[in-house]
Structures are given as structure tokens and as C-alpha cells.
Design a protein around this motif. Structure first.
Motif, PDB file in Angstrom:
ATOM      1  N   TYR A   1    -102.011  45.084  58.985  1.00 56.78           N
ATOM      2  CA  TYR A   1    -102.626  43.853  59.472  1.00 56.78           C
ATOM      3  C   TYR A   1    -102.321  43.683  60.955  1.00 56.78           C
ATOM      4  O   TYR A   1    -101.184  43.911  61.395  1.00 56.78           O
TER       5      TYR A   1
ATOM      6  N   ARG B   1    -111.213  35.672  55.003  1.00 52.65           N
ATOM      7  CA  ARG B   1    -112.029  36.833  55.361  1.00 52.65           C
ATOM      8  C   ARG B   1    -111.346  37.674  56.443  1.00 52.65           C
ATOM      9  O   ARG B   1    -111.377  38.913  56.389  1.00 52.65           O
TER      10      ARG B   1
ATOM     11  N   ASP C   1    -108.670  39.693  54.801  1.00 50.57           N
ATOM     12  CA  ASP C   1    -109.230  40.826  54.064  1.00 50.57           C
ATOM     13  C   ASP C   1    -109.643  41.960  55.011  1.00 50.57           C
ATOM     14  O   ASP C   1    -109.634  43.128  54.629  1.00 50.57           O
ATOM     15  N   CYS C   2    -109.992  41.577  56.251  1.00 52.09           N
ATOM     16  CA  CYS C   2    -110.362  42.573  57.271  1.00 52.09           C
ATOM     17  C   CYS C   2    -109.144  43.085  58.039  1.00 52.09           C
ATOM     18  O   CYS C   2    -109.290  43.841  59.006  1.00 52.09           O
TER      19      CYS C   2
ATOM     20  N   HIS D   1    -111.358  43.757  68.954  1.00 50.79           N
ATOM     21  CA  HIS D   1    -111.493  43.924  67.507  1.00 50.79           C
ATOM     22  C   HIS D   1    -111.526  42.578  66.792  1.00 50.79           C
ATOM     23  O   HIS D   1    -112.363  42.347  65.909  1.00 50.79           O
TER      24      HIS D   1
ATOM     25  N   THR E   1    -114.792  41.107  64.864  1.00 47.31           N
ATOM     26  CA  THR E   1    -114.669  40.799  63.433  1.00 47.31           C
ATOM     27  C   THR E   1    -115.009  39.338  63.158  1.00 47.31           C
ATOM     28  O   THR E   1    -115.726  39.021  62.202  1.00 47.31           O
TER      29      THR E   1
ATOM     30  N   SER F   1    -118.712  38.790  63.321  1.00 48.12           N
ATOM     31  CA  SER F   1    -119.387  39.289  62.118  1.00 48.12           C
ATOM     32  C   SER F   1    -119.215  38.321  60.954  1.00 48.12           C
ATOM     33  O   SER F   1    -120.171  38.054  60.207  1.00 48.12           O
ATOM     34  N   ILE F   2    -118.013  37.768  60.795  1.00 53.43           N
ATOM     35  CA  ILE F   2    -117.754  36.813  59.723  1.00 53.43           C
ATOM     36  C   ILE F   2    -118.583  35.560  59.907  1.00 53.43           C
ATOM     37  O   ILE F   2    -119.177  35.033  58.953  1.00 53.43           O
TER      38      ILE F   2
END
Length: 465
Positions: free
Chosen positions: A86, A418, A421-422, A451, A455, A458-459
Motif C-alpha cells: 500500500y 476504493r 483496494d487500489c 499515481h 487513481t 479514475s475512481i
């Protein structure tokens, strides 16, 4: 004759081979780490939750609907019991400024533990005085004399006691949405409802609205407001015997609430007029977090007392308050903290400050923080759920809202899950818990920021419900 390579490998095949071997070595190293984690005896999230429910007081809560068991840390990364990596953009709530298990800090800690683990301040040891000397060098001018304890709550409690001893007064002024601790007095100094769990609050603390410009308590806008929220302080202190005003320069748990220019200058003027002390709570904001060594320096204001903890020792339990010679002289009766100034904690703090200075982490936070804020502002242009982006350095908050600025609390929880989870850890703060919060280790890179921004983008595009 070899055919020239293109791009990265244009120089020669030998360099290509060396480069690829490095990749394989890194892959093998990562696999070894994962194998180690997998073979270590970890009980897993479900078993931890079961023990937690049986043996811990219910107030001890946790993030995520599907939490993971964290078992290892390395600089800006954490790893769970399955070996999943993570990217930590919360830093243990603004604690791990020098990075998880920073080898330069860990080595000094281990060396001290093997030599002398504990005495108390009633015996003479060198780390405590070396740390006090170092804090006198890096804190704002005239702050010189320190008292060490074990946590931020204890530091704020001690600072409040010192203010009472010096002024001979008992009352305090604090700010709504502030968080100052979990002891009796500091919980009452706290203005954030979630953390005010004391059923019998003290009557000697008055809270005033803070500089929450996005949701101004007076319905005004900056700068036309003339800093009405700061002037409210005068309305209070002119009618009572107040020992001190306490404030976080940036309210962390309150939602990364960041006062506008001129706010603390006016606060300081009012306090001086009525002979009230200023306690700056730098527990979350200190040690480079905001792009200055201490956040109050952004406003060029000198506090009378400053409290420190969290990042001071990069995760090793410690707290402190520091003041000038004059105020310190009022605290003469015996006072001690069993673990305050502990040789290991003091050594860890010295090593942490050394890393911050050696690797220019303050400047790094300023530069990377500005870059991250630009990325978040770009996201705000594309996603209406982002109501405001605020903060300084690598202490940034994104307030998520629905129509008419209605707090998007459920959506914040969904995004947080989310992101996890990513493989990205962030925080949530604010009165309505709708502020997505980023307080990463100061050792992150621009690539890490890219990054996270990509991310999150995108979420947000995929929906938040």
C-alpha cells in the motif's frame, strides 16, 4: 556488429543486460519479502476484529468496511499479511514524516535500546538535554525551554497548566473544529463534536468559530469579511480572565482547515492587547509537514508556547511543550513524566530531526505539496463532487460535497475504500467526515503523487456510490 538499441537501451546491449538483471533482482527481492510475510504467523483481520471486540474498549475504532492487517512498513509503503503493498498517503495521521522504518532512525533507536532503554528525568542522561537543545535551535525565536512527556494530549495538558501558572488565570479560548487531545482538559479544549465524549464538560473553555472560509460561520467571504472570525476572539477575552488561546495552525481532524493571510497576525495582536497567551498546537503540523518546519511560520507569528508530538520521533511515543525563559520560570514545583524524555524516544527524535534536515524534507514537502495541490485542483475542474482543495505542503484536504455544499460523507467512505483496494491509503476528516485527507510521509516522490491523482481521477469518473 550490434544493432543500436532505441530509447532507454540506445547505448549498448551490455547496459541492457545490466538493466534487465537489476529488474530481475528487484523482482526476486520483492518475492522474498512477500514469501516472508506469507510464511510469518499472522492471525489475519477477522481474528484481530474478534479479539478487538472481546478485549478492547469499544471506543477504539478502525477504518474500512473490509480492513486489512498491516504487518510491515518501509518508507512510504505499508504491507498487509498477504504481502499486498500500500502507498501510504496518511502517514499514521501525520506521524511518519521520515518514512516507515527509516533505516537511519531505526539504527539509532536500536543502538540506544541496546545501551540504555529507560531511566526517568530524575537521573541525568544526555539524549533529553541534547533534544531540548536541538528544539531550541529549530523552533521559532525565543522558544527555548522544553518539558517532555509521552503524547500530544499530555503536551497540550501541560501547556495549559503552564499558562495557568504563569498568568494566574484559569479560562481558555479554543476554536470550533479543533482537536487537542483525549485527557479531561484537552477533550474540553477540543471543539470537534466527534471527539468531545466527556459527558461533564468543563465550564472554563469558550469556543469561537474558526477560519473555515468554505463554510463561514458568519456567511461572509474572504477578504471582504474583515476576518470577523478572528475579531470574535476580542469579544470573548475582553470580558474575562483568560490564561490562553489554543489553536492548531491548520486544523487537521477538523478537515485541514487553513486560515487565510492575516488571520494569526490579528489573533496575536488581540491576545497581546488583553495579555492572553497563545498556545500553538503543532502536534499534527510540525516537523516539515506543511512546507515549513512548523506551520505557524507561514503566518510569521510567534506563539508563547508550542506543543509537539507525532512526527517528533517518527512514531516513537513522545510529546513536548516548549516556551520562553520568562514563562518557563513560573513552573518551579517538582514535575516529571515517567517516560518523558526517555533515552530511546529522545534519541529517536534527534535521529528524526537529523533525517529531516539532512534530506531537506521541509523543502521537499513544500515543492511536492505544491505539485500535489495542482493535481488536486485539476481534478476539481473535472469533478463537481470536489468542493474545495485546501492545505499547505503535504497536509492537504479535499472536501467532497453534493449539491448546495451538502457533505458527501457516504461518498467519502466509498472513495476511501476504493483507494484502499487500489493499494492507496488516505484519511477522512472534518465535522461531517467528508474531507478526503492526504498527509503522506515526506519521502514520497512525484511519481507517487501522479499515481494517487490518476487513481483518484479514475475512481471519481466511475462513480462514488
Amino acid at each position: 556488429m550490434f544493432t543500436p538499441c532505441r530509447g532507454r537501451f540506445q547505448t549498448c546491449p551490455y547496459k541492457t543486460i545490466v538493466f534487465m538483471e537489476r529488474i530481475f533482482q528487484k523482482a526476486r527481492s520483492l518475492q522474498k519479502q512477500k514469501d516472508f510475510i506469507m510464511t510469518t504467523n499472522h492471525i489475519g483481520p477477522d481474528a484481530i476484529l474478534q479479539k478487538k471486540q472481546e478485549y478492547l474498549i469499544p471506543c477504539v475504532y478502525h477504518f474500512y468496511r473490509k480492513p486489512m492487517q498491516i504487518v510491515r512498513g518501509k518508507m512510504q509503503h505499508l504491507y498487509d499479511h498477504t504481502g499486498k503493498q500500500y502507498l501510504d498517503f496518511y502517514g499514521g495521521v501525520s506521524v511518519m514524516n521520515a518514512g516507515h522504518c527509516n533505516p537511519e532512525v531505526v539504527e539509532k533507536i536500536c543502538e540506544q535500546v541496546r545501551t540504555l532503554q529507560h531511566t526517568t528525568a530524575i537521573y541525568l542522561t544526555q539524549p533529553i538535554v541534547d533534544l531540548a537543545e536541538k528544539l531550541a535551535q529549530i523552533t521559532p525565536r525565543s522558544l527555548k525551554r522544553s518539558f517532555f512527556c509521552a503524547s500530544g494530549s499530555e503536551a497540550n495538558e501541560g501547556a495549559a497548566l503552564l499558562a495557568q501558572l504563569y498568568t494566574g488565570k484559569n479560562k481558555f479560548v479554543a476554536i470550533q473544529q479543533g482537536l487537542h487531545g483525549r485527557t479531561k482538559l484537552t477533550m474540553n479544549l477540543t471543539g470537534l463534536p466527534m471527539w468531545r465524549t466527556d459527558p461533564n464538560p468543563l465550564s472554563d473553555v469558550v469556543h469561537i468559530p474558526g477560519a473555515y472560509c468554505y463554510r463561514c460561520a458568519y456567511g461572509l467571504t474572504y477578504p471582504r469579511c474583515d476576518l470577523t472570525c478572528a475579531w470574535r476572539l476580542e469579544d470573548v477575552v475582553k470580558n474575562g480572565e483568560y490564561a490562553a488561546f489554543i489553536a492548531e495552525p491548520i486544523q487537521g481532524n477538523g478537515g485541514i482547515l487553513t486560515p487565510p493571510p492575516g488571520y494569526f497576525k490579528l489573533i496575536r495582536e488581540i491576545l497581546d492587547r488583553y495579555h492572553v497567551l497563545f498556545i500553538a498546537d503543532e502536534v499534527q503540523t510540525g516537523f516539515g509537514r506543511t512546507g515549513e518546519m512548523f506551520a505557524i511560520e507561514h503566518w510569521d507569528v510567534l506563539p508563547d508556547i508550542m506543543t509537539l508530538a507525532k512526527a517528533l520521533a517518527n512514531g516513537t511515543p513522545i510529546g513536548a511543550f516548549i516556551t520562553n525563559d520568562t514563562i518557563a520560570s513560573s513552573y518551579t514545583r517538582p514535575g516529571a513524566s515517567t517516560t518523558g524524555g526517555n533515552p530511546v524516544s529522545a534519541t529517536a527524535a534527534l535521529a528524526t530531526i537529523d533525517v529531516i534536515e539532512k534530506h531537506q524534507l521541509v523543502e521537499r514537502a513544500r515543492t511536492l505539496g505544491a505539485y500535489f495541490q495542482e493535481k488536486l485542483l485539476e481534478l476539481q475542474q473535472r469533478h463537481t463532487i470536489i468542493g474545495e482543495v485546501r492545505g499547505k505542503g503535504l497536509m492537504l484536504g479535499v472536501e467532497l460535497v453534493k449539491e448546495d455544499k451538502i457533505p458527501a460523507a457516504e461518498e467519502t467512505d466509498h472513495i476511501l475504500e476504493r483507494l484502499k483496494d487500489c493499494g492507496i491509503l488516505a484519511g477522512k476528516t472534518g465535522v461531517s467526515r467528508n474531507v478526503l485527507t492526504f498527509q503522506p510521509p515526506l519521502v514520497i516522490t512525484g511519481t507517487d503523487i501522479d499515481h494517487v491523482a490518476k487513481t483518484l481521477d479514475s475512481i471519481l469518473y466511475s462513480g462514488c456510490s
